[in-house]
Structure formats: structure tokens, C-alpha cells
Design an enzyme around this catalytic site. Structure first.
Site: not given
Ligand code: WQD
Length: 337
Positions: A125, A150, A154
């Protein structure tokens, strides 16, 4: 020749099994159904016309892993997805993550070593980069102090594989995913988050379908053009195809190192607000959202430099953000029917 796909009923795993079967591979899925369901197997069969072998195995049970390699003597490659992946949960329950993400990797590698197996693809990741200082992020960007257990699993997983490959027949490719989104265009398989979605896109589609009242945007005070955080959202089918290309690279002995690493993204960054407006356009809906405080542990910006994946691996993402979001919306509408 069989390909073992651990976590093969999960979001990325199931899409990868479809692409493997489309390429004529004979697939054995192992999954403990902790974050997936058996219906996914039927979905894979409806898409490809072929039902993969399936074993309900928990990789934490070392004996089960050993028995698997006795039952399937002709496993010629492994794609390892099985892991817990919720960042927030890992902070609350680190030992669950170290047991489920590390012990299982060790047991799997022990079997591969014992059986002189060779080809191993690891689901890593972009989270290993933390907040990279240079955008887009290349594979040479430093791996930084993990921001969650997590992410640490990785990083540790990559290090274990690298150490083991040095002294065994194992050749490995580490695929560092950016943000997988969307669903197979057939809407026969897709993302099935359990409970309240942690990730942006499933929360958006559940809000649009009326399951959630409104989306909370975690911060609009980031140093970005519109103040919201930037990510590299890649269609899960593009990501799945990258695994097939990586596996073929190993099977054809084209790898130039025992362990190769590739960033798998589109190379384009999109902000949260851009995702929202793009979703509204493709779904022809108005998405209710509110701006709230930043989420702990979020990075400001992360999008991939895909030159190495394009030139060395010979893979490039094909789908646009619009197409990926449209597939996510089609899937949400299908499962809520
Ligand atoms: C994306 C953006 C949030 C939800 C994570 C893991 C990564 C992978 C993918 C497993 C960010 C914003 C999110 C919400 C929001 N997982 N957001 N409101 O955090 O980039 O990555 O998931 O492998 O390892 O770290 O993905 O989709 O959670 O967030 O504003 O209700 O959307 O702040 O900027 P992230 P995400």
C-alpha cells in the site's frame, strides 16, 4: 498450474480472480469469510463462466496452511491479499493486525520455502510512504514511520518478503496500491464494506442511495487548491489487471531482481471535493455533505508516479475517475435493489 489467491473473495481479490480466469489461469481461492461472503464466488462464476476452487481456510491456523499445500501440489504462484485493512481498527486493536497480517504471511512463506515454490505477489500500500515530500510519489520515495499498525504491517510484510527472498527460491513483486475504487462493469462483484464505510467512495455511494444522511468531508483546510486532501483513485479492475501482469512477469522470469516494487495508481491526484463533483456528474445526483474536522492520520496528498509500472511492468491504468465512480454507483444501485 494453479494460482493461489488468498483473500480471493475480498474486494480487490475477487476482481483479480476474474482477470486471472479471463487469462486462463486455474485459481484456488482461500478466504476465511471474515470480510467477504460466498456469494462473491457466484459473482465470479457469472462473469467468467468458471467457478474457482474455494477453501474456507484461516491462514492463522498453521496446520491448515500446511494441509492446503498437500491438497494442491501444483500451486505455481501466490497472490496474497488476505489481511485486515482498516486503519482506525488497527489503532484500536494492534494485536489483531499483527497476528492476522504478519503471522499469516510467515506461515504462507514457510510453506512456499518448504515446497520450493517461487512466484509471490504481495498486496502492499502507498500508506508505507506516509506523507511523501515529493509528488508524484516514486518507488524510491522513503518508507516513513508508519502512521498506524495497519501501515506498519505492510512495511514489515515487505521487509519479511525481502529477507526471505534473499535465501530461498522465492521471487516476489510488491504492489503498492493507491486508492482502489469502483466495481466490475458487470456489477456482479464490487466493494461490500461491513458497517459504516471507512473509505470515501463507498460512503459517497451509500449517501447517494439514501443509506447515509450526508457525507462528512474530513477537513477543507489542507494546503491544496480547494483545501481538501488529494488521493490517487484507481479503478479496481485496472488494479486487478496489474496483478495478472505482475504474475506473468514472474512466471516468464522477466523480473530483474528477486523482489521488485511497483506503485499502482493512475498518476493523477483528485481532491475530495473533485471526487464529489465528479460523482454528482456521473450519477446525476446532488450529494449532501458537510465539512468537519480533519481525520487523525490522514496525509495531505498522495498520488503515484507510474513511470516504472508503465515502462518496466508494462501496465497502465485505463479507466478515468468518472468511469470508476460510475461503476461504483452502478454497483451500489444493484446491491440495494
Ligand atoms: C480518502 C480521502 C479522507 C471518508 C485508506 C488506507 C489505504 C487503503 C485505502 C487499504 C481522505 C477523505 C474519507 C469520509 C472523507 N486501504 N474521506 N470522508 O485514507 O486515503 O486510504 O484506504 O489498503 O491503505 O490508508 O482512503 O477512502 O479512507 O480516504 O472526507 O467519510 O477521503 O480524509 O482524504 P485513504 P479513504
Amino acid at each position: 498450474m494453479k494460482i493461489l489467491v488468498t483473500g480471493g473473495l475480498g474486494f480487490i481479490g475477487s476482481h483479480t480472480v476474474v482477470e486471472l480466469q479471463n487469462e486462463g489461469f486455474d485459481v484456488v481461492i482461500i478466504d476465511n469469510l471474515s470480510n467477504s461472503s460466498l456469494e462473491v464466488l457466484d459473482g465470479i462464476e457469472r462473469i467468467t463462466g468458471k467457478k474457482p476452487h474455494f477453501e474456507n481456510i484461516d491462514l492463522r491456523e498453521k496446520k491448515s496452511v500446511q494441509d492446503l499445500f498437500v491438497k494442491y501440489q501444483d500451486i505455481n504462484g501466490v497472490i496474497h491479499f488476505a489481511a485486515s485493512k482498516a486503519v482506525g481498527e488497527s489503532v484500536e486493536n494492534p494485536l489483531l493486525y499483527y497476528e492476522n497480517n504478519i503471522n499469516t504471511l510467515v506461515y504462507l512463506l514457510q510453506e512456499l520455502q518448504a515446497k520450493q515454490k517461487t512466484h509471490f505477489i504481495f498486496s502492499s500500500s502507498c500508506t508505507v510512504y506516509g506523507q511523501a515530500t515529493t509528488m508524484p510519489i516514486t518507488e524510491n520515495a522513503p518508507v516513513q514511520q508508519a502512521m498506524s499498525p495497519y501501515g506498519n504491517t505492510k512495511q514489515i510484510g515487505e521487509e519479511i518478503i525481502t529477507d526471505v527472498a534473499k535465501v530461498t527460491t522465492i521471487n516476489a513483486i510488491l504492489l503498492r496500491y493507491f486508492n482502489p475504487i469502483g466495481a466490475h462493469p458487470s456489477a456482479e462483484i464490487g466493494e461490500l464494506p461491513i458497517g459504516i464505510p471507512q473509505n470515501l467512495v463507498p460512503f459517497i455511494t451509500q449517501t447517494a442511495i439514501g443509506l447515509r444522511k450526508e457525507l462528512s468531508v474530513f477537513g477543507d483546510d489542507y494546503p491544496t487548491a480547494d483545501g481538501t486532501a488529494i488521493r490517487d483513485y484507481i479503478h479496481v479492475v485496472d488494479l486487478a489487471k496489474a496483478h495478472v501482469v505482475a504474475l506473468q512477469r514472474l512466471l516468464e522470469n522477466k523480473n530483474t531482481e528477486k523482489v521488485e516494487t511497483f506503485n499502482i495508481g493512475t498518476g493523477t491526484g483528485s481532491s475530495v471535493l473533485e471526487v464529489i463533483t465528479t460523482f454528482e456528474k456521473v450519477s446525476n445526483t446532488k450529494l449532501p455533505y458537510k465539512i468537519v474536522a480533519r481525520r487523525e492520520g490522514d496525509v495531505i496528498e498522495a498520488f503515484a508516479n507510474t513511470d516504472k509500472a508503465n515502462s518496466v511492468l508494462g501496465w497502465k491504468a485505463q479507466s478515468t475517475l468518472e468511469e470508476a465512480l460510475a461503476s461504483a454507483w452502478k454497483w451500489e444501485q444493484k446491491i440495494r435493489r
